[in-house]
Design a protein around this motif. Structure first.
Motif, mmCIF file in Angstrom:
data_model
loop_
_atom_site.group_PDB
_atom_site.id
_atom_site.type_symbol
_atom_site.label_atom_id
_atom_site.label_comp_id
_atom_site.label_asym_id
_atom_site.label_seq_id
_atom_site.Cartn_x
_atom_site.Cartn_y
_atom_site.Cartn_z
ATOM 1 N N THR A 111 8.258 -9.488 29.928
ATOM 2 C CA THR A 111 9.874 -9.540 28.366
ATOM 3 C C THR A 111 9.603 -11.010 28.377
ATOM 4 O OG1 THR A 111 10.466 -8.015 30.150
ATOM 5 C CG2 THR A 111 11.570 -8.504 27.954
ATOM 6 N N ALA A 112 9.406 -10.956 27.074
ATOM 7 C CA ALA A 112 9.528 -12.306 25.978
ATOM 8 C C ALA A 112 10.690 -11.725 24.762
ATOM 9 C CB ALA A 112 8.536 -11.841 25.391
ATOM 10 N N ILE A 113 11.744 -12.840 24.610
ATOM 11 C CA ILE A 113 12.055 -12.853 23.806
ATOM 12 C C ILE A 113 12.938 -13.857 23.374
ATOM 13 C CG2 ILE A 113 14.179 -10.692 25.274
ATOM 14 C CD1 ILE A 113 16.377 -13.147 26.155
ATOM 15 N N VAL A 114 13.875 -13.755 21.730
ATOM 16 C CA VAL A 114 14.114 -15.538 20.983
ATOM 17 C C VAL A 114 15.334 -15.305 21.491
ATOM 18 C CG1 VAL A 114 13.916 -16.005 18.815
ATOM 19 C CG2 VAL A 114 12.204 -14.478 20.223
ATOM 20 N N LEU A 115 16.097 -15.766 21.495
ATOM 21 C CA LEU A 115 17.383 -16.184 22.090
ATOM 22 C C LEU A 115 17.595 -17.783 20.590
ATOM 23 C CD1 LEU A 115 18.264 -16.461 25.784
ATOM 24 C CD2 LEU A 115 18.285 -14.299 23.734
ATOM 25 N N GLY A 116 18.829 -17.105 19.351
ATOM 26 C CA GLY A 116 18.402 -18.639 18.877
ATOM 27 C C GLY A 116 16.944 -19.046 18.438
ATOM 28 N N ASP A 117 16.981 -20.610 18.805
ATOM 29 C CA ASP A 117 15.558 -20.992 17.674
ATOM 30 C C ASP A 117 14.863 -21.474 20.107
ATOM 31 O OD1 ASP A 117 17.177 -22.596 19.274
ATOM 32 O OD2 ASP A 117 16.431 -24.739 17.417
ATOM 33 N N ARG A 118 14.906 -20.497 20.525
ATOM 34 C CA ARG A 118 13.917 -20.881 21.999
ATOM 35 C C ARG A 118 13.846 -19.656 22.394
ATOM 36 N NH1 ARG A 118 16.326 -25.493 24.386
ATOM 37 N NH2 ARG A 118 14.344 -25.215 25.392
ATOM 38 N N GLY A 172 14.269 -5.946 37.417
ATOM 39 C CA GLY A 172 15.256 -6.209 36.514
ATOM 40 C C GLY A 172 14.803 -7.263 34.527
ATOM 41 N N LYS A 173 14.014 -6.921 34.433
ATOM 42 C CA LYS A 173 13.611 -7.443 33.510
ATOM 43 C C LYS A 173 13.337 -7.843 32.644
ATOM 44 C CE LYS A 173 8.598 -6.886 33.696
ATOM 45 N NZ LYS A 173 8.967 -5.825 35.052
ATOM 46 N N THR A 174 13.907 -6.140 31.830
ATOM 47 C CA THR A 174 14.548 -5.553 31.002
ATOM 48 C C THR A 174 16.200 -5.408 30.954
ATOM 49 O OG1 THR A 174 12.081 -4.339 29.929
ATOM 50 C CG2 THR A 174 14.336 -3.729 28.998
ATOM 51 N N ALA A 175 16.198 -5.270 32.185
ATOM 52 C CA ALA A 175 17.644 -5.215 31.958
ATOM 53 C C ALA A 175 18.207 -7.084 31.503
ATOM 54 C CB ALA A 175 18.526 -4.760 33.193
ATOM 55 N N ALA A 231 18.888 -13.111 18.009
ATOM 56 C CA ALA A 231 18.821 -12.827 18.965
ATOM 57 C C ALA A 231 17.659 -11.341 19.266
ATOM 58 C CB ALA A 231 19.188 -12.949 20.746
ATOM 59 N N ARG A 232 16.562 -11.563 19.332
ATOM 60 C CA ARG A 232 15.409 -10.480 19.204
ATOM 61 C C ARG A 232 14.246 -10.439 20.398
ATOM 62 N NH1 ARG A 232 13.936 -9.781 13.325
ATOM 63 N NH2 ARG A 232 16.173 -9.002 12.225
ATOM 64 N N LEU A 233 14.104 -8.848 20.386
ATOM 65 C CA LEU A 233 13.248 -8.733 21.611
ATOM 66 C C LEU A 233 11.881 -9.067 21.103
ATOM 67 C CD1 LEU A 233 12.192 -7.387 24.557
ATOM 68 C CD2 LEU A 233 11.468 -5.905 22.647
ATOM 69 N N VAL A 234 11.172 -9.600 21.728
ATOM 70 C CA VAL A 234 9.126 -10.146 21.233
ATOM 71 C C VAL A 234 8.363 -8.859 21.987
ATOM 72 C CG1 VAL A 234 7.694 -11.799 21.273
ATOM 73 C CG2 VAL A 234 9.808 -12.634 21.353
ATOM 74 N N SER A 235 8.743 -8.504 23.228
ATOM 75 C CA SER A 235 7.620 -7.515 23.968
ATOM 76 C C SER A 235 8.698 -7.140 24.980
ATOM 77 C CB SER A 235 6.447 -7.907 24.270
ATOM 78 O OG SER A 235 5.938 -6.973 24.222
ATOM 79 N N LEU A 238 2.002 -22.336 23.685
ATOM 80 C CA LEU A 238 2.276 -21.243 24.715
ATOM 81 C C LEU A 238 2.606 -20.054 23.774
ATOM 82 C CD1 LEU A 238 0.961 -19.439 27.132
ATOM 83 C CD2 LEU A 238 3.327 -19.406 27.813
ATOM 84 N N LEU A 239 1.862 -19.207 23.242
ATOM 85 C CA LEU A 239 2.576 -18.509 21.590
ATOM 86 C C LEU A 239 2.372 -16.460 22.697
ATOM 87 C CD1 LEU A 239 0.952 -19.162 18.975
ATOM 88 C CD2 LEU A 239 2.849 -19.848 19.610
ATOM 89 N N CYS A 240 3.653 -15.818 22.490
ATOM 90 C CA CYS A 240 3.632 -14.735 23.282
ATOM 91 C C CYS A 240 3.450 -13.197 21.838
ATOM 92 C CB CYS A 240 4.837 -14.545 24.138
ATOM 93 S SG CYS A 240 6.443 -15.015 23.687
ATOM 94 N N HIS A 241 3.110 -12.397 22.018
ATOM 95 C CA HIS A 241 3.655 -11.347 21.019
ATOM 96 C C HIS A 241 3.342 -9.784 21.562
ATOM 97 C CE1 HIS A 241 -0.915 -11.783 20.925
ATOM 98 N NE2 HIS A 241 -1.011 -10.060 19.834
ATOM 99 N N ALA A 242 3.801 -8.570 20.980
ATOM 100 C CA ALA A 242 3.899 -7.614 21.719
ATOM 101 C C ALA A 242 2.137 -7.095 21.896
ATOM 102 C CB ALA A 242 4.473 -6.695 21.850
ATOM 103 N N PRO A 243 1.897 -6.073 22.863
ATOM 104 C CA PRO A 243 0.783 -4.797 21.851
ATOM 105 C C PRO A 243 0.870 -4.136 21.105
ATOM 106 C CG PRO A 243 1.327 -5.579 24.339
ATOM 107 C CD PRO A 243 2.275 -5.958 23.587
ATOM 108 N N ALA A 244 0.455 -3.655 19.735
ATOM 109 C CA ALA A 244 0.848 -3.335 18.728
ATOM 110 C C ALA A 244 1.213 -1.068 19.224
ATOM 111 C CB ALA A 244 -0.732 -3.240 18.188
#
Length: 143
Positions: free
Chosen positions: A4-11, A22-25, A41-45, A58-64
């Motif tokens: 699971t990937a998230i953005v926190l501020g600029d990280r 517990g990844k999602t939690a 803060a936002r979810l990426v995938s 290293l870049l991450c993105h969600a499957p469509a």
């Protein structure tokens, strides 16, 4: 990658672990903590992340099919605000508590040819994981 990937501020934090670790939690708790402090803060995938390399990062993105969805245990997938992509700053691997060192040194992992800062944390221990992740990222929410 099963993560699971998230953005926190600029990280960006990539949280990896086995199903039920517990990844999602953890990711949603971090996003909520940031938002409560008035920070971006936002979810990426959630659960599955596509990884690629661009200019040595290293870049991450969600499957469509799952973009903008987070699976809430006992409820199912729910829509959430999300970012299309982000450059990974930290990999958090959720592992059994017996595999976590009390005072670990700096650690990294090679992913697709990119050395990525890594932190091993005990699975399903959200309250203990949050401050450790923030310290590793050098983030202070309340100054």
């Amino acid at each position: 990658m099963h993560a699971t990937a998230i953005v926190l501020g600029d990280r960006c934090v990539l949280v990896a672990g086995l199903s039920g670790s517990g990844k999602t939690a953890l990711a949603l708790a971090l996003v909520e903590k940031f938002r409560a402090a008035g920070r971006f803060a936002r979810l990426v995938s959630d659960d599955q992340v596509f990884l690629s390399v661009h200019h040595g990062r290293l870049l991450c993105h969600a499957p469509a099919v799952i973009a903008g969805l987070a699976e809430v245990r006992g409820v199912g997938p729910v829509p959430v605000e999300h970012e299309a992509a982000a450059a990974v700053d930290l990999l958090v691997r959720l592992v059994p508590a017996s595999e976590v060192e009390r005072l670990p040194g700096q650690d990294s992992e090679l992913i697709l040819g990119c050395m990525t800062q890594r932190l091993l944390l005990a699975e399903r221990e959200i309250a203990a994981a949050i401050p450790t992740i923030l310290v590793r990222l050098g983030i202070t929410l309340f100054a």
